[in-house]
Write an enzyme that holds these catalytic residues in place. Sequence first.
Site, PDB file in Angstrom:
ATOM      1  N   ASN A   1      -2.949   8.752  14.155  1.00  0.00           N
ATOM      2  CA  ASN A   1      -2.440   9.520  13.293  1.00  0.00           C
ATOM      3  C   ASN A   1      -1.041   9.547  13.880  1.00  0.00           C
ATOM      4  O   ASN A   1      -0.484   9.697  15.000  1.00  0.00           O
ATOM      5  CB  ASN A   1      -2.927  10.967  13.359  1.00  0.00           C
ATOM      6  CG  ASN A   1      -2.665  11.915  12.260  1.00  0.00           C
ATOM      7  OD1 ASN A   1      -1.471  11.969  11.684  1.00  0.00           O
ATOM      8  ND2 ASN A   1      -3.262  12.463  11.483  1.00  0.00           N
ATOM      9  N   PHE A   2       0.031   9.502  12.931  1.00  0.00           N
ATOM     10  CA  PHE A   2       1.591   9.430  13.420  1.00  0.00           C
ATOM     11  C   PHE A   2       2.273  10.781  13.070  1.00  0.00           C
ATOM     12  O   PHE A   2       3.422  11.153  13.259  1.00  0.00           O
ATOM     13  CB  PHE A   2       2.489   8.403  12.792  1.00  0.00           C
ATOM     14  CG  PHE A   2       2.192   7.035  13.395  1.00  0.00           C
ATOM     15  CD1 PHE A   2       2.989   6.820  14.493  1.00  0.00           C
ATOM     16  CD2 PHE A   2       1.410   6.395  12.881  1.00  0.00           C
ATOM     17  CE1 PHE A   2       2.854   5.594  15.105  1.00  0.00           C
ATOM     18  CE2 PHE A   2       1.159   5.027  13.427  1.00  0.00           C
ATOM     19  CZ  PHE A   2       1.783   4.774  14.519  1.00  0.00           C
TER      20      PHE A   2
ATOM     21  N   ALA B   1      -1.901   4.258  17.050  1.00  0.00           N
ATOM     22  CA  ALA B   1      -2.193   5.678  16.815  1.00  0.00           C
ATOM     23  C   ALA B   1      -2.663   5.887  15.701  1.00  0.00           C
ATOM     24  O   ALA B   1      -2.437   5.479  14.574  1.00  0.00           O
ATOM     25  CB  ALA B   1      -0.763   6.156  16.472  1.00  0.00           C
TER      26      ALA B   1
ATOM     27  N   MET C   1       0.933   4.010   2.303  1.00  0.00           N
ATOM     28  CA  MET C   1       1.646   4.125   3.598  1.00  0.00           C
ATOM     29  C   MET C   1       2.805   2.807   3.790  1.00  0.00           C
ATOM     30  O   MET C   1       3.706   3.354   4.209  1.00  0.00           O
ATOM     31  CB  MET C   1       0.582   3.966   4.643  1.00  0.00           C
ATOM     32  CG  MET C   1       0.087   5.317   4.598  1.00  0.00           C
ATOM     33  SD  MET C   1       1.001   6.723   5.273  1.00  0.00           S
ATOM     34  CE  MET C   1       1.387   6.329   6.744  1.00  0.00           C
TER      35      MET C   1
ATOM     36  N   GLY D   1       0.666  -1.290   0.161  1.00  0.00           N
ATOM     37  CA  GLY D   1       0.054  -0.109  -0.262  1.00  0.00           C
ATOM     38  C   GLY D   1       0.840   1.335   0.040  1.00  0.00           C
ATOM     39  O   GLY D   1       2.106   1.214   0.162  1.00  0.00           O
TER      40      GLY D   1
ATOM     41  N   LYS E   1     -11.163   6.394   1.183  1.00  0.00           N
ATOM     42  CA  LYS E   1     -11.065   6.135   2.310  1.00  0.00           C
ATOM     43  C   LYS E   1     -12.059   5.451   2.970  1.00  0.00           C
ATOM     44  O   LYS E   1     -13.435   5.674   2.504  1.00  0.00           O
ATOM     45  CB  LYS E   1     -10.903   7.396   3.538  1.00  0.00           C
ATOM     46  CG  LYS E   1     -10.724   7.217   4.874  1.00  0.00           C
ATOM     47  CD  LYS E   1     -10.284   8.293   5.628  1.00  0.00           C
ATOM     48  CE  LYS E   1     -10.195   8.316   6.968  1.00  0.00           C
ATOM     49  NZ  LYS E   1      -8.947   7.276   7.482  1.00  0.00           N
TER      50      LYS E   1
ATOM     51  N   GLY F   1     -10.105   8.398  12.095  1.00  0.00           N
ATOM     52  CA  GLY F   1      -9.793   7.789  13.488  1.00  0.00           C
ATOM     53  C   GLY F   1      -9.118   9.020  14.126  1.00  0.00           C
ATOM     54  O   GLY F   1      -9.105   9.293  15.399  1.00  0.00           O
TER      55      GLY F   1
ATOM     56  N   HIS G   1     -10.868  13.721   3.549  1.00  0.00           N
ATOM     57  CA  HIS G   1     -10.055  12.754   3.301  1.00  0.00           C
ATOM     58  C   HIS G   1     -10.401  12.576   1.723  1.00  0.00           C
ATOM     59  O   HIS G   1     -11.551  12.843   1.342  1.00  0.00           O
ATOM     60  CB  HIS G   1     -10.152  11.479   4.094  1.00  0.00           C
ATOM     61  CG  HIS G   1      -9.353  11.680   5.267  1.00  0.00           C
ATOM     62  ND1 HIS G   1      -9.909  12.234   6.382  1.00  0.00           N
ATOM     63  CD2 HIS G   1      -7.993  11.331   5.402  1.00  0.00           C
ATOM     64  CE1 HIS G   1      -8.985  12.193   7.497  1.00  0.00           C
ATOM     65  NE2 HIS G   1      -7.680  11.444   6.946  1.00  0.00           N
TER      66      HIS G   1
ATOM     67  N   GLY H   1      -1.193   1.724  12.648  1.00  0.00           N
ATOM     68  CA  GLY H   1      -1.652   3.067  12.119  1.00  0.00           C
ATOM     69  C   GLY H   1      -2.838   2.733  11.631  1.00  0.00           C
ATOM     70  O   GLY H   1      -3.630   4.120  10.898  1.00  0.00           O
ATOM     71  N   THR H   2      -3.690   1.774  11.403  1.00  0.00           N
ATOM     72  CA  THR H   2      -4.746   1.217  10.852  1.00  0.00           C
ATOM     73  C   THR H   2      -6.120   1.660  12.040  1.00  0.00           C
ATOM     74  O   THR H   2      -5.701   1.195  13.237  1.00  0.00           O
ATOM     75  CB  THR H   2      -5.105  -0.044  10.351  1.00  0.00           C
ATOM     76  OG1 THR H   2      -3.722  -0.385   9.577  1.00  0.00           O
ATOM     77  CG2 THR H   2      -6.207  -0.360   9.586  1.00  0.00           C
TER      78      THR H   2
END
Length: 267
Positions: free
Chosen positions: A128-129, A126, A16, A14, A160, A166, A156, A100-101
């Site tokens: 969001n990082f 998380a 990310m 993917g 998405k 999140g 977004h 991160g998901t």
Amino acid sequence: MTDKIRVAVTGAGGRMGREVVKMVLQDEQLSLAAAVSPSAGPVDAGVLAGAAPCGVAVSPDLESALAGAEADVLVDFTVPQAVYGNTRMAIMNGVRPVVGTTGFTPDQIAELDKLCREREIGGLIAPNFSIGAILMMKFAAQASKYLPHVEIIEYHGDQKLDAPSGTSIKTAELISEVRQELRQGNPREEETIEGARGGYYNGFRIHSVRLPGVFAQQEVIFGGHGQTLKIRHDSYDRAGYMPGVNAAVKKVMTYVGLIYGFEHVMD
């Protein structure tokens, strides 16, 4: 740190995931132990990420990849439908999850925390990082003490899968920790089109915009007597999340238990 942290990446095919693979390959303190992507086929993980070959073949299956990888950390950027199973599998194999998901329930987070503690390993989920996004959440929580009338608008791309994001849910949670529930708007308010006022959370609303051409943005809007305050964060590129992911991979090696929210591990 003398020994490199061995990192497995699931969702490596993917957008990310490819950024995570590149980040790991570029850091001398990290080593790519495995890369997982069910749809990528037999290809070198470095090549898949758009970098030089690294000698790690992409695996179609997380379980078999973990069995032979001797990984310390699993970074997961997959989909909400798969993330709980992936995270549980990592913990059961003694691998620290950095996730991160989105898509976890509070009960699932509590269960995963218990499993981490039983195995004496750390974990992190998380939404969001991005360091800028974390600061936006912190500022919003601080502002809500003084301006309790608030709404969140998150933007977004149209592909998405989950709504609201999140990040917006985490922002709402942080606001609710310092702001008592206040049901906003006219008490006789009526939606003539269902959903027009957005999703309801602890007295305020979250609005999700999904459009092509949008990457990731969020506004937290506060209203008071004769004034408004807007706190906004914009992400333009996935590479902007990588400093946070890098810090999380290293930090998760230092504690026991599952932490929800990158803000709790920021120095």
